[in-house]
Design a protein around this motif. Structure first.
Motif, PDB file in Angstrom:
ATOM      1  N   VAL A 121       0.857  -1.187   0.000  1.00 58.48           N
ATOM      2  CA  VAL A 121       0.000   0.000   0.000  1.00 58.48           C
ATOM      3  C   VAL A 121       0.891   1.234   0.000  1.00 58.48           C
ATOM      4  O   VAL A 121       1.670   1.450   0.919  1.00 58.48           O
ATOM      5  CB  VAL A 121      -0.923   0.019   1.241  1.00 58.48           C
ATOM      6  N   LEU A 278      -6.756   3.504   4.007  1.00 62.61           N
ATOM      7  CA  LEU A 278      -6.827   4.672   3.128  1.00 62.61           C
ATOM      8  C   LEU A 278      -6.026   5.848   3.697  1.00 62.61           C
ATOM      9  O   LEU A 278      -5.406   6.606   2.945  1.00 62.61           O
ATOM     10  CB  LEU A 278      -8.285   5.072   2.908  1.00 62.61           C
ATOM     11  N   ALA A 281      -2.514   5.558   2.881  1.00 60.88           N
ATOM     12  CA  ALA A 281      -2.243   5.928   1.491  1.00 60.88           C
ATOM     13  C   ALA A 281      -2.322   7.438   1.273  1.00 60.88           C
ATOM     14  O   ALA A 281      -2.213   7.896   0.131  1.00 60.88           O
ATOM     15  CB  ALA A 281      -3.226   5.219   0.564  1.00 60.88           C
ATOM     16  N   VAL A 369      -7.172   0.588  -2.119  1.00 61.23           N
ATOM     17  CA  VAL A 369      -6.513   1.866  -2.389  1.00 61.23           C
ATOM     18  C   VAL A 369      -6.526   2.190  -3.878  1.00 61.23           C
ATOM     19  O   VAL A 369      -6.848   3.312  -4.288  1.00 61.23           O
ATOM     20  CB  VAL A 369      -5.067   1.848  -1.852  1.00 61.23           C
ATOM     21  N   SER A 373      -8.542   5.343  -5.449  1.00 59.66           N
ATOM     22  CA  SER A 373      -7.746   6.453  -6.001  1.00 59.66           C
ATOM     23  C   SER A 373      -7.995   6.644  -7.488  1.00 59.66           C
ATOM     24  O   SER A 373      -8.085   7.785  -7.968  1.00 59.66           O
ATOM     25  CB  SER A 373      -6.258   6.216  -5.736  1.00 59.66           C
TER      26      SER A 373
END
Length: 549
Positions: A121, A278, A281, A369, A373
Motif C-alpha cells: 500500500v 486509506l 495511502a 486503495v 484512487s
C-alpha cells in the motif's frame, strides 16, 4: 499518513479487537434466531438476522478468519433462500439453521491468517511531477519557437530554445531538471521528436516530463508520443492557455489537498480497517456507522468519493445512494458499494440506483486503495472540466457561487469568520483595445496566478466573468481580508506585462463583505459588489470593505 510499521501495528490491533468481539457477535445472532416467532413470519426479525450473518461473511476474511467467512456465507445463502419464500419456518428448517450455526461457532475462533500483505500500500495522494520552472522548448521552426518561448516567459517560466535535436540531447544530459516541450517532426526525421525522447527516456531511471507539439493529429503519432513518455499532446495551432495550464499542473509546487473519502458502514471494525488503510495511502477519511445520520457529515466533509455498505439497518446502501443522488452537489460524486454480495443481478441493480462501482468483501488493502484512487482521479478530472474556467483554471461563475453557498452555511454552523471579495481589473477594455486580446488574456492569467499563489489552500478563487474575479476567504474577518487583498493589489500593480516590446502595468479594484454583517450568500455577494463599485468610484486601484447600510 502513517508509516508501514505503524500501519501493520494498527491492523493487527484491529484484528485482535475483532477476535475479542466475535463471541458477542455470535451470541447476538443466536439470540436473534431464538426471538423469531414460531406462529408467524417475522420479516423484520429475519432480515436483521440475515444482515448480522452477512456482516460476518464480509468481515471475517478481512481480519484473518477465512473459515468463519466461508461458514457464514453458507448460512447466509440458506437464509436468503428462506427470506425469498417469506414462509413461517418449519422444524426442519430451524434444525438446518441450528446445525449451520453450530458449524459457524466451531470455526469462529480459528484465525488462520495473520494480517499482512499491506506493505504494497503506497501513498496515492496527487502530487506534482516536478517543481522546476525550466522549460526545454525543442522546435526547428525558429519564428514559432521564439514566439512561443516569449509567451511562456511572460508566465514566469525560464525557457531554453533548441532548434536541433542534437543540441537538445547534449543539453539534457548535462541538466535534466526541466519539462520538455517537443515538436514531433524535424527535417531529418518526421518522427524525430518521438524517437529522440524514446532514446533519452531509455537512459533514465525516472522519465523526463514531456509535452509533444505536432501539426499531425493521426492516432499512430499520438500513440508514439505516449510510448515516449508524453504527458500531453497539442496541435501546433494551440491555444497558449491550454499549454500554460498543463505546464502549471506539471510544475506546481503548491501542496495538493489529499483525496477525501467517506465510508458509510454499520460495522465499526470494518470502517476502522478501511479508514486505516486509506489514511496510510495519504487520504482523509470520515466514517459514519449510522446511515440515517449521514447528511450532516456529508455536507460538512464534502467527500471526493463515498464507500457505502449494501446492507445496513434502517436504510440500505441502495436507498442511501438514491438519497445522496438527489442532492445537486453530489450528483457526480463517485459512489462505490461495498458488500459480500456476489449476486450479479443485485450488483447491477445497485449500480443502476446510483452506484459507480461494486467492490466485493473481503477486499485486499492494495485493491481498495487502487480502486478508490483511480475512481477519484478520473472523477476530479471530469469535474474540473465542468467547474473550471478554461483560461485560468479557476472555479467558473457557477462553481464559485455554489462554493460560496456551502462556505456560508459552514461558517454559520460553526460560528467561524468568512469574507467574500469581488475583484475587477481596472480599465481592462483599454488593455484589450491597445495591446490585443491575447495580451489581455495574459493579464487575466497573471492575476489568477497571483491570487492562487498568495491565498491559502482553504480559500477559494473563481473567475466571475471577463476580467472579474471572486474570492472566498475562510476564517478571515473583514479587517484580515482587507489586509490580504490590499497586499495582493499592491503586488499586482508592480507586475510588468510585455506586449510587442512595450512594458505596461495594470491594477485592480476590490470590494469585500463580511458574513458577520451580511449573513447569507446573496446578501454577501450584493454587499461585495457594492463595495467594488465604491472602490471604482473612489479612484480605482483600491480595496473597500462593505458596511451595513
Amino acid at each position: 499518513m502513517v508509516d508501514a510499521g505503524e500501519l501493520m501495528a494498527r491492523l493487527k490491533a484491529l484484528g485482535d479487537n475483532y477476535a475479542a468481539q466475535l463471541p458477542d457477535k455470535l451470541a447476538q445472532i443466536e439470540q436473534q434466531f431464538l426471538k423469531l416467532p414460531r406462529d408467524h413470519w417475522d420479516e423484520e426479525g429475519f432480515q436483521t438476522m440475515h444482515r448480522m450473518v452477512h456482516s460476518l461473511t464480509g468481515s471475517g476474511k478481512t481480519f484473518g478468519f477465512s473459515l468463519l467467512s466461508d461458514a457464514a456465507r453458507n448460512l447466509e445463502v440458506y437464509l436468503k433462500q428462506l427470506a425469498e419464500e417469506k414462509q413461517l419456518l418449519n422444524e426442519e428448517q430451524r434444525k438446518q439453521i441450528e446445525g449451520m450455526f453450530a458449524g459457524l461457532q466451531q470455526v469462529a475462533l480459528k484465525r488462520d491468517v495473520v494480517l499482512g500483505g499491506h506493505e504494497s500500500v503506497v501513498a496515492v495522494a496527487p502530487d506534482a511531477i516536478s517543481s522546476t520552472r525550466r522549460i526545454f522548448l525543442v522546435d526547428d521552426d525558429v519564428v514559432f519557437s521564439t514566439k512561443l518561448g516569449d509567451q511562456l516567459s511572460y508566465f514566469g517560466y525560464e525557457v531554453s530554445l533548441f532548434h536541433t535535436l542534437a543540441d537538445f540531447k547534449q543539453a539534457v544530459r548535462k541538466n535534466d531538471d526541466a519539462v520538455v516541450v517537443m515538436d514531433v517532426s524535424f527535417p531529418e526525421d518526421s518522427w524525430g521528436g518521438v524517437h529522440v525522447m524514446m532514446e533519452v527516456q531509455q537512459e533514465r531511471e525516472t522519465p523526463l516530463p514531456v509535452i509533444f507539439l505536432s501539426a499531425n493529429d493521426e492516432f499512430d503519432v499520438r500513440l508514439g508520443a505516449v510510448r515516449a513518455g508524453g504527458l500531453a499532446y497539442f496541435n501546433k495551432s494551440l491555444n497558449i492557455s491550454s499549454l500554460i495550464d498543463k505546464l502549471d499542473e506539471l510544475t506546481s509546487n503548491q501542496p495538493v489537498a489529499p483525496y477525501r473519502v467517506m465510508i458509510v458502514d454499520d460495522s465499526p471494525s470494518l470502517t476502522s480497517y478501511y479508514a486505516t488503510v486509506l489514511e496510510h495511502a495519504g487520504m482523509e477519511v470520515r466514517a459514519v456507522n449510522d446511515p440515517l445520520a449521514v447528511m450532516a457529515p456529508l455536507l460538512e466533509f464534502l467527500p471526493d468519493l463515498i464507500l457505502i455498505d449494501m446492507y445496513m439497518p434502517g436504510c440500505d446502501g441502495m436507498e442511501l445512494a438514491r438519497v445522496i443522488r438527489q442532492l445537486d452537489a453530489f450528483v457526480s460524486i463517485p459512489i462505490v458499494f461495498l458488500s459480500a454480495e456476489k449476486d450479479i443481478d443485485k450488483q447491477l441493480s445497485a449500480m443502476m440506483l446510483g452506484g459507480d462501482d461494486f467492490l466485493t468483501k473481503p477486499i485486499q488493502a492494495p485493491h481498495l486503495v487502487t480502486s478508490v484512487s483511480t475512481r477519484i482521479t478520473r472523477s476530479l478530472l471530469l469535474r474540473s472540466f465542468m467547474v473550471r474556467d478554461s483560461l485560468t483554471g479557476l472555479l467558473n461563475h457557477t462553481a464559485i457561487k455554489d462554493q460560496l453557498d456551502r462556505e456560508v452555511a459552514h461558517a454559520k454552523r460553526q460560528g467561524t469568520a468568512l469574507t467574500f471579495a469581488m475583484v475587477d481589473i481596472d480599465f481592462f477594455k483599454k488593455v484589450n483595445d491597445t495591446y490585443g486580446h491575447p495580451v489581455g488574456d495574459r493579464v487575466i492569467k497573471s492575476l489568477s496566478r497571483l491570487l492562487k499563489q498568495r491565498l491559502r489552500e482553504n480559500d477559494s478563487v473563481g473567475r466571475y466573468g471577463g476580467e472579474e474575479f471572486a474570492v472566498i476567504l475562510a476564517d478571515a474577518d473583514g479587517d484580515a481580508a482587507l489586509k490580504v487583498m490590499n497586499s495582493i493589489r499592491e503586488d499586482f500593480a508592480r507586475l510588468q506585462h510585455l506586449a510587442d516590446g512595450t512594458e505596461f502595468s495594470a491594477t485592480f479594484s476590490c470590494g469585500i463583505a463580511d458574513v458577520a454583517e451580511f449573513d447569507d450568500s446573496t446578501l454577501l455577494g450584493e454587499a461585495a459588489d457594492r463595495a467594488l463599485y465604491q472602490a471604482k468610484r473612489g479612484g480605482r486601484n483600491r480595496v473597500e470593505l462593505a458596511k451595513r447600510e
